[in-house]
Design an enzyme around this catalytic site. Structure first.
Site, PDB file in Angstrom:
ATOM      1  N   TYR A 173      -0.950  -0.400  10.292  1.00  0.00           N
ATOM      2  CA  TYR A 173      -1.118  -0.843   9.101  1.00  0.00           C
ATOM      3  C   TYR A 173      -0.134  -0.418   8.173  1.00  0.00           C
ATOM      4  O   TYR A 173       0.547  -1.243   7.133  1.00  0.00           O
ATOM      5  CB  TYR A 173      -2.326  -0.320   8.398  1.00  0.00           C
ATOM      6  N   SER A 224       0.970  -1.248   0.126  1.00  0.00           N
ATOM      7  CA  SER A 224      -0.039  -0.191  -0.141  1.00  0.00           C
ATOM      8  C   SER A 224       0.846   1.130  -0.182  1.00  0.00           C
ATOM      9  O   SER A 224       1.984   1.330   0.702  1.00  0.00           O
ATOM     10  CB  SER A 224      -1.039   0.255   1.364  1.00  0.00           C
TER      11      SER A 224
HETATM   12  P1  NAP Z   1     -11.095  -6.319   1.035  1.00  0.00           P
HETATM   13  O1  NAP Z   1     -12.281  -6.275   0.197  1.00  0.00           O
HETATM   14  O2  NAP Z   1     -11.493  -6.506   2.868  1.00  0.00           O
HETATM   15  O3  NAP Z   1     -10.708  -8.106   0.896  1.00  0.00           O
HETATM   16  C1  NAP Z   1      -9.533  -8.671   1.752  1.00  0.00           C
HETATM   17  C2  NAP Z   1      -9.453 -10.042   1.415  1.00  0.00           C
HETATM   18  O4  NAP Z   1      -8.654 -10.710   2.370  1.00  0.00           O
HETATM   19  C3  NAP Z   1     -10.968 -10.967   1.337  1.00  0.00           C
HETATM   20  O5  NAP Z   1     -10.974 -11.761   0.209  1.00  0.00           O
HETATM   21  C4  NAP Z   1     -10.745 -11.572   2.953  1.00  0.00           C
HETATM   22  O6  NAP Z   1     -11.392 -12.797   2.643  1.00  0.00           O
HETATM   23  C5  NAP Z   1      -9.257 -11.902   2.951  1.00  0.00           C
HETATM   24  N1  NAP Z   1      -8.985 -11.954   4.183  1.00  0.00           N
HETATM   25  C6  NAP Z   1      -8.669 -11.090   5.326  1.00  0.00           C
HETATM   26  N2  NAP Z   1      -8.501 -11.590   6.467  1.00  0.00           N
HETATM   27  C7  NAP Z   1      -8.041 -12.916   6.185  1.00  0.00           C
HETATM   28  C8  NAP Z   1      -7.890 -13.950   7.014  1.00  0.00           C
HETATM   29  N3  NAP Z   1      -7.550 -13.947   8.276  1.00  0.00           N
HETATM   30  N4  NAP Z   1      -7.438 -15.367   6.333  1.00  0.00           N
HETATM   31  C9  NAP Z   1      -7.575 -15.205   5.033  1.00  0.00           C
HETATM   32  N5  NAP Z   1      -8.125 -14.363   4.283  1.00  0.00           N
HETATM   33  C10 NAP Z   1      -8.267 -13.188   4.674  1.00  0.00           C
HETATM   34  O7  NAP Z   1      -9.687  -5.735   1.010  1.00  0.00           O
HETATM   35  P2  NAP Z   1      -8.940  -5.237  -0.313  1.00  0.00           P
HETATM   36  O8  NAP Z   1      -9.055  -3.960  -0.546  1.00  0.00           O
HETATM   37  O9  NAP Z   1      -9.645  -5.928  -1.436  1.00  0.00           O
HETATM   38  O10 NAP Z   1      -7.448  -5.738   0.194  1.00  0.00           O
HETATM   39  C11 NAP Z   1      -6.705  -6.506  -0.627  1.00  0.00           C
HETATM   40  C12 NAP Z   1      -5.230  -6.158  -0.301  1.00  0.00           C
HETATM   41  O11 NAP Z   1      -5.183  -4.756  -0.845  1.00  0.00           O
HETATM   42  C13 NAP Z   1      -4.932  -5.931   1.221  1.00  0.00           C
HETATM   43  O12 NAP Z   1      -3.743  -6.392   1.386  1.00  0.00           O
HETATM   44  C14 NAP Z   1      -4.926  -4.245   1.510  1.00  0.00           C
HETATM   45  O13 NAP Z   1      -4.316  -4.072   2.492  1.00  0.00           O
HETATM   46  C15 NAP Z   1      -4.716  -4.201   0.094  1.00  0.00           C
HETATM   47  N6  NAP Z   1      -4.771  -2.309  -0.122  1.00  0.00           N
HETATM   48  C16 NAP Z   1      -6.148  -1.980  -0.239  1.00  0.00           C
HETATM   49  C17 NAP Z   1      -6.649  -0.672  -0.574  1.00  0.00           C
HETATM   50  C18 NAP Z   1      -7.769  -0.227  -0.526  1.00  0.00           C
HETATM   51  O14 NAP Z   1      -8.167   1.053  -0.541  1.00  0.00           O
HETATM   52  N7  NAP Z   1      -8.717  -1.114  -1.032  1.00  0.00           N
HETATM   53  C19 NAP Z   1      -5.279   0.180  -0.695  1.00  0.00           C
HETATM   54  C20 NAP Z   1      -4.235  -0.190  -0.477  1.00  0.00           C
HETATM   55  C21 NAP Z   1      -3.907  -1.641  -0.434  1.00  0.00           C
HETATM   56  P3  NAP Z   1     -12.506 -13.403   3.742  1.00  0.00           P
HETATM   57  O15 NAP Z   1     -12.962 -12.403   4.616  1.00  0.00           O
HETATM   58  O16 NAP Z   1     -13.164 -14.216   3.025  1.00  0.00           O
HETATM   59  O17 NAP Z   1     -11.404 -14.380   4.554  1.00  0.00           O
END
Ligand code: NAP
Length: 262
Positions: free
Chosen positions: A153, A140
């Protein structure tokens, strides 16, 4: 390893991981989806299998739990068809450092760093031996910006960037590609987990745009891909400034400003 290797994607039940699953399925890759929510992964699997004809396996695992994480590590070690690991699963917690619960912080570190590192460690020796393979680590921009106040984070994401850069230096000469992807605000459910309404935020990138851009970087074999950053010369300047300091760390004596003998 196959010409069109299988892709194991963590956090594939929704958000960025689900978008990666769709894009790689459209490219004809078989998939292994990993997350906790089996119903969502089953729904994604049947849709993508119908639309693309690829084969999709599901591993239900909470990656903060050692025994469940171990199932995924074993699959990565043993399944020679898997040639791409997308280390995407991650979460965030709301509040300032003093407001956050220590156990929540520990779980955050477990999913964002420990699980990601262990999965990379499970697959990297096999990739290095094969002389091919790719590891995509989703970090990120927060990992570059302590000013945002998302301290734990951001620290986990700084870890992801450093790990990726170090792995790239070690593994690129062996034929293994390592990419760090640094999104900024992207429209996913993660914002709900920190108590924010993403619809009230500005400059929100759509998840499909984010993943398409990340895949442009992937196809170019970029070590670090920052989809929202318009001027990549700024990133290059940061790297140049960092590298310019390297020889200056090599001093037997403390810098003049720290000397008590002068
Ligand atoms: P999201 O929509 O909340 O999805 C997160 C994913 O991770 C879900 O599939 C969730 O699946 C899985 N997950 C969470 N905790 C878990 C656990 N304990 N074991 C296994 N799986 C787990 O978030 P996202 O935005 O797509 O995030 C994906 C990545 O992008 C993350 O690393 C996040 O830090 C990064 N990111 C996101 C943003 C943003 O603004 N969205 C910005 C920068 C970086 P389940 O709940 O089904 O387990």
């Amino acid at each position: 390893m196959a010409n069109n290797p299988s892709v194991l994607i963590t956090g594939a039940s929704t958000g960025i991981g689900a978008a990666y699953a769709e894009r790689f399925a459209n490219r004809g890759h078989d998939l292994v989806l990993v997350a906790r929510d089996i119903a969502r992964m089953e729904a994604l699997k049947s849709r993508l299998q119908q639309e693309t004809g690829v084969t999709i396996d599901i591993i239900q695992a909470d990656l903060t739990k050692a025994e469940e994480l171990a199932k995924v590590e074993t699959r990565l070690r043993d399944d020679a068809r898997i040639g791409i690991l997308v280390n995407n699963a991650g979460t965030a917690i709301g509040g300032s450092f003093v407001e956050q619960n220590t156990d929540d912080m520990t779980r955050l570190v477990a999913i964002n760093t420990t699980a990601l590192m262990r999965l990379a460690s499970a697959v990297a020796p096999r990739f290095a031996k094969a002389g091919e393979g790719a590891i995509v680590n989703v970090g990120s921009v927060v990992g570059l910006v302590p000013e945002f106040g998302m301290t734990v984070y951001g620290a986990t994401k700084a870890f992801v960037l450093f790990l990726s850069q170090g792995l790239s230096l070690e593994l690129a000469p062996k034929g293994v590609y390592v990419q760090a992807v640094l999104p900024a605000t992207t429209r996913t459910e993660i914002w709900g987990h920190v108590g924010a309404d993403v619809n009230t935020l500005s400059n929100v990138m759509e998840v499909g745009d984010l993943v398409d851009a990340a895949l442009v970087g992937f196809d170019r074999r970029e070590a670090v891909t920052i989809p929202p950053l318009s001027d990549d010369a700024q990133w290059e300047a940061l790297q140049a400034a960092r590298q310019a300091m390297i020889p200056n760390y090599q001093n037997a004596l403390p810098a003049q400003r720290y000397r008590t003998d002068a």
